[in-house]
Design a protein around this motif. Structure first.
Motif, short mmCIF file in Angstrom:
data_model
loop_
_atom_site.label_atom_id
_atom_site.label_comp_id
_atom_site.label_asym_id
_atom_site.label_seq_id
_atom_site.Cartn_x
_atom_site.Cartn_y
_atom_site.Cartn_z
N GLU A 236 13.86 43.81 -7.04
CA GLU A 236 14.25 42.82 -8.04
C GLU A 236 15.52 43.14 -8.57
N GLY A 237 16.12 41.86 -9.11
CA GLY A 237 17.16 41.89 -9.68
C GLY A 237 18.60 42.02 -8.87
N VAL A 238 18.38 41.56 -7.64
CA VAL A 238 19.46 41.58 -6.57
C VAL A 238 20.74 40.72 -7.08
N GLU A 239 21.69 41.08 -7.44
CA GLU A 239 22.78 40.24 -7.75
C GLU A 239 24.12 40.23 -7.00
N THR A 240 24.36 41.11 -6.20
CA THR A 240 25.55 41.25 -5.15
C THR A 240 25.07 41.25 -3.71
N LEU A 241 25.97 40.71 -2.85
CA LEU A 241 26.00 40.83 -1.51
C LEU A 241 25.99 42.27 -0.89
N ALA A 242 26.54 43.15 -1.73
CA ALA A 242 26.80 44.67 -1.20
C ALA A 242 25.29 45.02 -1.46
N GLN A 243 24.65 44.63 -2.70
CA GLN A 243 23.13 45.41 -2.95
C GLN A 243 22.54 44.74 -1.71
N ARG A 244 22.59 43.43 -1.62
CA ARG A 244 21.64 42.83 -0.67
C ARG A 244 21.75 43.65 0.95
N GLU A 245 23.06 43.95 1.26
CA GLU A 245 23.36 44.67 2.67
C GLU A 245 22.61 45.99 2.72
N LEU A 246 22.71 46.78 1.65
CA LEU A 246 22.35 47.96 1.44
C LEU A 246 20.77 47.95 1.61
N LEU A 247 19.96 47.12 0.85
CA LEU A 247 18.53 47.00 1.01
C LEU A 247 18.39 46.55 2.28
N GLN A 248 19.19 45.77 2.87
CA GLN A 248 18.82 45.42 4.35
C GLN A 248 18.72 46.57 5.25
N ASN A 249 19.74 47.31 5.17
CA ASN A 249 19.77 48.50 5.88
C ASN A 249 18.75 49.65 5.68
N ILE A 250 18.24 49.73 4.43
CA ILE A 250 17.28 50.61 3.96
C ILE A 250 15.91 50.17 4.54
N GLY A 251 15.93 48.83 4.94
CA GLY A 251 14.57 48.23 5.23
C GLY A 251 13.84 47.80 4.50
N CYS A 252 14.24 47.31 3.33
CA CYS A 252 13.46 46.77 2.14
C CYS A 252 13.03 45.35 2.69
N ASP A 253 11.81 44.88 2.31
CA ASP A 253 11.22 43.66 2.94
C ASP A 253 11.65 42.39 2.35
N MET A 254 11.87 42.32 1.06
CA MET A 254 12.06 41.28 0.45
C MET A 254 13.04 41.53 -0.91
N MET A 255 13.71 40.27 -1.20
CA MET A 255 14.39 40.45 -2.43
C MET A 255 14.36 39.06 -3.32
N GLN A 256 14.74 39.52 -4.52
CA GLN A 256 14.54 38.42 -5.83
C GLN A 256 15.69 38.64 -6.66
N GLY A 257 16.52 37.61 -6.97
CA GLY A 257 17.51 38.11 -7.92
C GLY A 257 18.48 36.97 -8.07
N PHE A 258 19.58 37.10 -8.98
CA PHE A 258 20.49 35.96 -9.22
C PHE A 258 21.45 35.64 -8.20
N LEU A 259 21.44 36.63 -7.07
CA LEU A 259 22.03 36.63 -5.79
C LEU A 259 21.64 35.07 -5.03
N VAL A 260 20.32 35.37 -4.82
CA VAL A 260 19.61 34.16 -4.43
C VAL A 260 19.30 32.72 -5.43
N SER A 261 18.97 33.19 -6.66
CA SER A 261 18.83 32.02 -7.64
C SER A 261 18.11 32.68 -8.80
N ALA A 262 18.53 32.08 -10.09
CA ALA A 262 17.81 32.47 -11.18
C ALA A 262 16.54 31.70 -11.09
N PRO A 263 15.65 32.06 -11.91
CA PRO A 263 14.30 31.36 -12.04
C PRO A 263 14.64 29.94 -12.42
N LEU A 264 13.85 28.83 -11.89
CA LEU A 264 14.11 27.40 -11.83
C LEU A 264 13.13 26.74 -12.49
N PRO A 265 13.40 25.83 -13.42
CA PRO A 265 12.34 24.53 -13.63
C PRO A 265 11.92 24.14 -12.37
#
Ligand code: C2E
Ligand code: CA
Ligand code: CA
Ligand code: CA
Length: 279
Positions: A236-265
């Motif tokens: 949760e709380g993924v805000e940067t591309l560098a975070q996303r890439e590291l998480l991907q390398n680590i093998g994390c399954d999913m992400m959620q955070g402002f990098l993708v989108s804030a919560p939307l109406p």
């Protein structure tokens, strides 16, 4: 004694009276909001890290305050808990999220799960299993399209009824996620006893990525241990591309955070789906 008496008198200053009155007014307003359902859900997309595809939404409540516009939960959830109002809010959110998920399904949007947050009070004060099963029936929603997020402290609290409720929810087919994972008390040994599907790694670990080696070690350890227990891992709380890439390398399954989108109406979440999801 006289001194104490005086300070006692001093304690009741007009400023504090004003505060007490304001608190009472807020409580009145919140009770009214609960009775009238003056809330709104915003939906934050969750993506699969490998494919980049939509994995689901988390539903997050906002209070349509009569004077202050949309108020975020951090400003009223604690208060609602203190006043015993949180379970009623959770009940509303559960029903509304199920209704919306079904409406999206009917409108041809991707049939992805919607996650709702349930408080410890909801588990203590109400028959969660009955409420969830009624919400699903009422909405006509497949149980697999509902996920429930609870925190480690909810899991550890209240003797007996939480584990039983979790097994019954699991039997209904609902997905179960541990929220803010890593900030509470639970050990993986304890997790093994509960039919949990998913861990959501708390934002406080993610925000120190990628440069903090301790945070990276913790996240990586959670992913490995979680996977060996057959749990899905969400960052949760993924805000940067560098975070996303590291998480991907680590093998994390999913992400959620402002990098993708804030919560939307709701309408904006729909718009987001029509932009990002191609059948
Ligand atoms: P949470 O369940 O941990 O939800 C994630 C929070 O992080 C949300 O705040 C979301 O807007 C925020 N967030 C998401 N991505 C990012 C990011 O990249 N960076 C940062 N800095 N923040 C991000 P929100 O919507 O204000 O909700 C706060 C908390 O209120 C939630 O934390 C949850 O514990 C609680 N909450 C929300 N809705 C409900 C509800 O219906 N029932 C209950 N019991 N609690 C709720
Ligand atoms: Ca959550
Ligand atoms: Ca969380
Ligand atoms: Ca949180």
């Amino acid at each position: 004694a006289k001194n104490r008496g005086r300070s006692f008198v001093q304690f009741y200053t007009p400023a504090l009276e004003g505060r007490a009155t304001r608190m009472l007014m807020q409580e009145q307003l919140l009770r009214q909001a609960v009775e009238r359902g003056e809330f709104e859900l915003h939906y934050q997309p969750q993506l699969h890290l490998d494919s980049g595809e939509l994995a689901g939404f988390e539903a997050l409540v906002r209070w349509k305050h009569p004077h202050r516009g949309l108020v975020h939960p951090d400003e009223f959830i604690g208060f609602a808990e203190n006043r015993g109002l949180i379970a009623a809010i959770d009940h509303w959110a559960l029903r509304e999220a199920c209704r919306q998920a079904r409406a999206w399904q009917d409108a041809g949007y991707p049939a992805v799960p919607v996650a709702v947050n349930l408080s410890a009070q909801e588990f203590r004060q109400r028959d969660v299993v009955q409420e969830v099963s009624q919400a699903l029936t009422h909405a006509g929603l497949d149980a697999r399209l509902l996920h429930i997020e609870l925190t480690e402290s909810t899991l550890m609290q209240s003797g007996g009824q939480v584990p039983d409720a979790l097994h019954a929810l699991k039997a209904l087919g609902v997905g179960l996620a541990i929220d803010d994972f890593g900030t509470g008390y639970s050990s993986l040994a304890y997790l093994r006893k509960h039919p949990i599907d998913r861990l959501k790694i708390d934002r406080s670990f993610i925000c120190d990525l990628p440069h903090n080696p301790d945070a990276a070690a913790i996240v990586s350890a959670i992913v490995q241990m979680g996977h060996s227990l057959h749990l899905e891992i969400v960052a949760e709380g993924v805000e940067t591309l560098a975070q996303r890439e590291l998480l991907q390398n680590i093998g994390c399954d999913m992400m959620q955070g402002f990098l993708v989108s804030a919560p939307l109406p709701c309408e904006q979440a729909q718009h987001w789906m029509s932009q990002h999801c191609h059948p």
